[in-house]
Design an enzyme around this catalytic site. Sequence first.
Site, PDB file in Angstrom:
ATOM      1  N   GLY A 285      46.198  45.852  46.518  1.00  0.00           N
ATOM      2  CA  GLY A 285      46.167  45.049  45.184  1.00  0.00           C
ATOM      3  C   GLY A 285      46.877  43.796  44.981  1.00  0.00           C
ATOM      4  O   GLY A 285      46.958  43.244  44.046  1.00  0.00           O
TER       5      GLY A 285
ATOM      6  N   GLU B 255      47.476  49.890  51.305  1.00  0.00           N
ATOM      7  CA  GLU B 255      46.123  49.853  51.806  1.00  0.00           C
ATOM      8  C   GLU B 255      45.748  48.308  51.179  1.00  0.00           C
ATOM      9  O   GLU B 255      45.038  48.308  50.427  1.00  0.00           O
ATOM     10  CB  GLU B 255      45.379  50.763  51.041  1.00  0.00           C
ATOM     11  CG  GLU B 255      45.524  52.140  51.279  1.00  0.00           C
ATOM     12  CD  GLU B 255      44.857  53.079  50.349  1.00  0.00           C
ATOM     13  OE1 GLU B 255      45.088  54.277  50.387  1.00  0.00           O
ATOM     14  OE2 GLU B 255      44.373  52.700  49.360  1.00  0.00           O
ATOM     15  N   PRO B 256      46.244  47.350  51.807  1.00  0.00           N
ATOM     16  CA  PRO B 256      45.967  46.048  51.474  1.00  0.00           C
ATOM     17  C   PRO B 256      44.598  45.462  51.811  1.00  0.00           C
ATOM     18  O   PRO B 256      44.471  45.865  53.222  1.00  0.00           O
ATOM     19  CB  PRO B 256      47.057  45.327  52.126  1.00  0.00           C
ATOM     20  CG  PRO B 256      47.671  45.779  53.067  1.00  0.00           C
ATOM     21  CD  PRO B 256      47.316  47.356  52.820  1.00  0.00           C
TER      22      PRO B 256
ATOM     23  N   ARG C 275      42.635  42.395  50.336  1.00  0.00           N
ATOM     24  CA  ARG C 275      42.401  41.038  49.876  1.00  0.00           C
ATOM     25  C   ARG C 275      43.551  40.236  50.468  1.00  0.00           C
ATOM     26  O   ARG C 275      43.352  39.095  51.167  1.00  0.00           O
ATOM     27  CB  ARG C 275      42.392  40.828  48.473  1.00  0.00           C
ATOM     28  CG  ARG C 275      42.162  39.371  47.930  1.00  0.00           C
ATOM     29  CD  ARG C 275      42.535  39.151  46.659  1.00  0.00           C
ATOM     30  NE  ARG C 275      42.047  40.295  45.646  1.00  0.00           N
ATOM     31  CZ  ARG C 275      41.124  40.655  45.116  1.00  0.00           C
ATOM     32  NH1 ARG C 275      40.090  39.691  45.453  1.00  0.00           N
ATOM     33  NH2 ARG C 275      40.531  41.661  44.409  1.00  0.00           N
TER      34      ARG C 275
ATOM     35  N   ARG D   9      31.441  37.219  43.430  1.00  0.00           N
ATOM     36  CA  ARG D   9      32.608  37.587  42.677  1.00  0.00           C
ATOM     37  C   ARG D   9      32.797  36.489  41.368  1.00  0.00           C
ATOM     38  O   ARG D   9      33.238  37.013  40.406  1.00  0.00           O
ATOM     39  CB  ARG D   9      33.920  37.232  43.465  1.00  0.00           C
ATOM     40  CG  ARG D   9      33.999  38.420  44.548  1.00  0.00           C
ATOM     41  CD  ARG D   9      35.264  38.364  45.314  1.00  0.00           C
ATOM     42  NE  ARG D   9      36.320  38.599  44.450  1.00  0.00           N
ATOM     43  CZ  ARG D   9      37.427  37.735  43.899  1.00  0.00           C
ATOM     44  NH1 ARG D   9      37.134  36.463  44.184  1.00  0.00           N
ATOM     45  NH2 ARG D   9      38.236  38.153  43.088  1.00  0.00           N
TER      46      ARG D   9
ATOM     47  N   TYR E 101      33.010  38.995  38.058  1.00  0.00           N
ATOM     48  CA  TYR E 101      34.231  39.069  37.231  1.00  0.00           C
ATOM     49  C   TYR E 101      34.725  37.700  37.049  1.00  0.00           C
ATOM     50  O   TYR E 101      36.306  37.482  37.140  1.00  0.00           O
ATOM     51  CB  TYR E 101      35.061  40.206  37.645  1.00  0.00           C
ATOM     52  CG  TYR E 101      35.219  40.647  38.983  1.00  0.00           C
ATOM     53  CD1 TYR E 101      34.816  41.765  39.378  1.00  0.00           C
ATOM     54  CD2 TYR E 101      35.614  39.718  40.071  1.00  0.00           C
ATOM     55  CE1 TYR E 101      34.822  42.108  40.778  1.00  0.00           C
ATOM     56  CE2 TYR E 101      35.786  40.159  41.369  1.00  0.00           C
ATOM     57  CZ  TYR E 101      35.339  41.372  41.866  1.00  0.00           C
ATOM     58  OH  TYR E 101      35.456  41.688  43.158  1.00  0.00           O
TER      59      TYR E 101
ATOM     60  N   CYS F 191      17.346  32.629  42.023  1.00  0.00           N
ATOM     61  CA  CYS F 191      16.633  32.325  40.584  1.00  0.00           C
ATOM     62  C   CYS F 191      17.357  33.138  39.577  1.00  0.00           C
ATOM     63  O   CYS F 191      17.120  34.295  39.210  1.00  0.00           O
ATOM     64  CB  CYS F 191      15.143  32.912  40.938  1.00  0.00           C
ATOM     65  SG  CYS F 191      14.293  31.884  41.922  1.00  0.00           S
ATOM     66  N   GLU F 192      18.588  32.526  39.369  1.00  0.00           N
ATOM     67  CA  GLU F 192      19.520  33.229  38.451  1.00  0.00           C
ATOM     68  C   GLU F 192      20.287  32.140  37.865  1.00  0.00           C
ATOM     69  O   GLU F 192      20.896  31.585  38.481  1.00  0.00           O
ATOM     70  CB  GLU F 192      20.061  34.324  39.049  1.00  0.00           C
ATOM     71  CG  GLU F 192      21.199  35.013  38.362  1.00  0.00           C
ATOM     72  CD  GLU F 192      20.777  35.897  37.266  1.00  0.00           C
ATOM     73  OE1 GLU F 192      19.600  36.700  37.467  1.00  0.00           O
ATOM     74  OE2 GLU F 192      21.261  35.900  36.174  1.00  0.00           O
TER      75      GLU F 192
ATOM     76  N   TYR G  95      35.889  40.516  49.667  1.00  0.00           N
ATOM     77  CA  TYR G  95      34.846  41.016  48.692  1.00  0.00           C
ATOM     78  C   TYR G  95      33.790  40.076  48.753  1.00  0.00           C
ATOM     79  O   TYR G  95      33.371  39.604  47.444  1.00  0.00           O
ATOM     80  CB  TYR G  95      35.434  41.167  47.422  1.00  0.00           C
ATOM     81  CG  TYR G  95      36.563  42.292  47.605  1.00  0.00           C
ATOM     82  CD1 TYR G  95      36.389  43.630  47.653  1.00  0.00           C
ATOM     83  CD2 TYR G  95      38.018  42.026  47.454  1.00  0.00           C
ATOM     84  CE1 TYR G  95      37.415  44.719  47.869  1.00  0.00           C
ATOM     85  CE2 TYR G  95      38.905  43.002  47.839  1.00  0.00           C
ATOM     86  CZ  TYR G  95      38.773  44.293  47.929  1.00  0.00           C
ATOM     87  OH  TYR G  95      39.657  45.261  48.305  1.00  0.00           O
TER      88      TYR G  95
END
Length: 433
Positions: free
Chosen positions: A241, A283-284, A286, A323, A327, A354-355, A384
């Site tokens: 985190g 548990e890193p 990122r 990403r 978010y 196409c978005e 990610y």
Amino acid sequence: MKEILPDGAREVSGRLEIGGLLAGELADRYGTPLIVVDRPTFEARANAYAAALGADHVFYAAKAFCCVALCEALAELGLGIDVCTGGELETAMAAGFPPERILFHGNNKSFEELRRAQEVGVGRIVVDSLDELDRIEEVGVTSKLLLRVTPGVEAHTHEFVQTGQEDSKFGFGLGDDVALQALGHALALEGSKVVGIHAHIGSQIFEMSAFDLAVKRLAAFLARARDELGFTATELNLGGGLGIAHNEDEMTPDPIGSWDLIRAAVEREFKDNGLEVPELFAEPGRSIVGSSAVTLYRVGTIKRIPGVRTYVSVDGGMSDNIRPALYGARYEAFLADRMDAPKGPRVTLSGKHCESGDVLIHDVHLPDDIAVGDLLCVPATGAYTYSMASNYNRVPRPAVVMVSGGTANEIVARETDADLFHLDRHLDGSAIT
Ligand SMILES: Cc1ncc(COP(=O)(O)O)c(C=O)c1O
């Protein structure tokens, strides 16, 4: 910009160099979009965690970015790995990762995944549900077990919230007696080796105070577990985190300083509860791989709408980095071959899908004379991004190269168009030839 680039990045006469190689040369050699991982940065971040906790107390979170070569690099460094699916487990195994240094996560591990974990001798399993405990019993799992609990603290970026009733699909809530009952159940399994508990409180965390509250609640829970079940935890895994800077407004916390603070909180709270201080694990994801990589894109279209905005479209987008759309993650970008070009007004950096939501950066200052063919660099894209990549619009996923000391190795090859339909079948069910 320097802070969000890998350590091995520098400007040479206005051009970006990573790992002793010019970004422009890498793009010419391997094509774009291209993810460039700077191996020394990856190793330095991993080693910082090893220094903070001991290498065998760090499980790199494979979900951030998982491929065979990265697993090999981690294995060499002596770290562990956290996998949360059979696919991640098989990738680690293909890399020859020592199974005893693998920790298996996941809120819905299947019977087959657990059986495979048992077969290869995975070191630790983090138990997420009562249903999983049944499967663990059926398989006859002999790995060390940790119970995943949700301490009712959720941290994201600079804030955290206390969530009273732990509305989460993960783990056992501490708010009622569910976690205690599950622990009792796990302890009663034949041959069970429950060694401790696990909690992961969120992502992109910059403030350590969220960990303080989580640790307080975990210690209180373990005091009850001692009193009511006679259980003593020897392991406490506090998940991952820690945040990283994706843009120049953010700072990357130092893992060593951050984990010193967490360790102090653990020692304080456990001693206050008369508990033995357990070994600490992390548990890193990122914060090891995120800032180790950049993505290179080629500009293909520039649409200037006078008085409205300019869209600069590149040859990738939401299929290689979801990403921003998923978010609202904010990135930076600059021209890799003209780093010294003066920045112009804000533009929107969009992808080729196409978005309309296929936007990589909503407002980014790029040189006014940006042109078709320019090479763009988006830093801090190691985590990610590729691991969440898709083939939306049947766009092949990019290549990944690892650079170090003037050498580049392709660690994930670029998908080809043929890769995209090799699992397709004709209407009559026959293979495509
Ligand atoms: C259980 C668990 N551990 C570790 C991580 C890694 O988190 P990060 O990449 O933010 O360090 C995650 C991320 O979602 C997670 O869910």
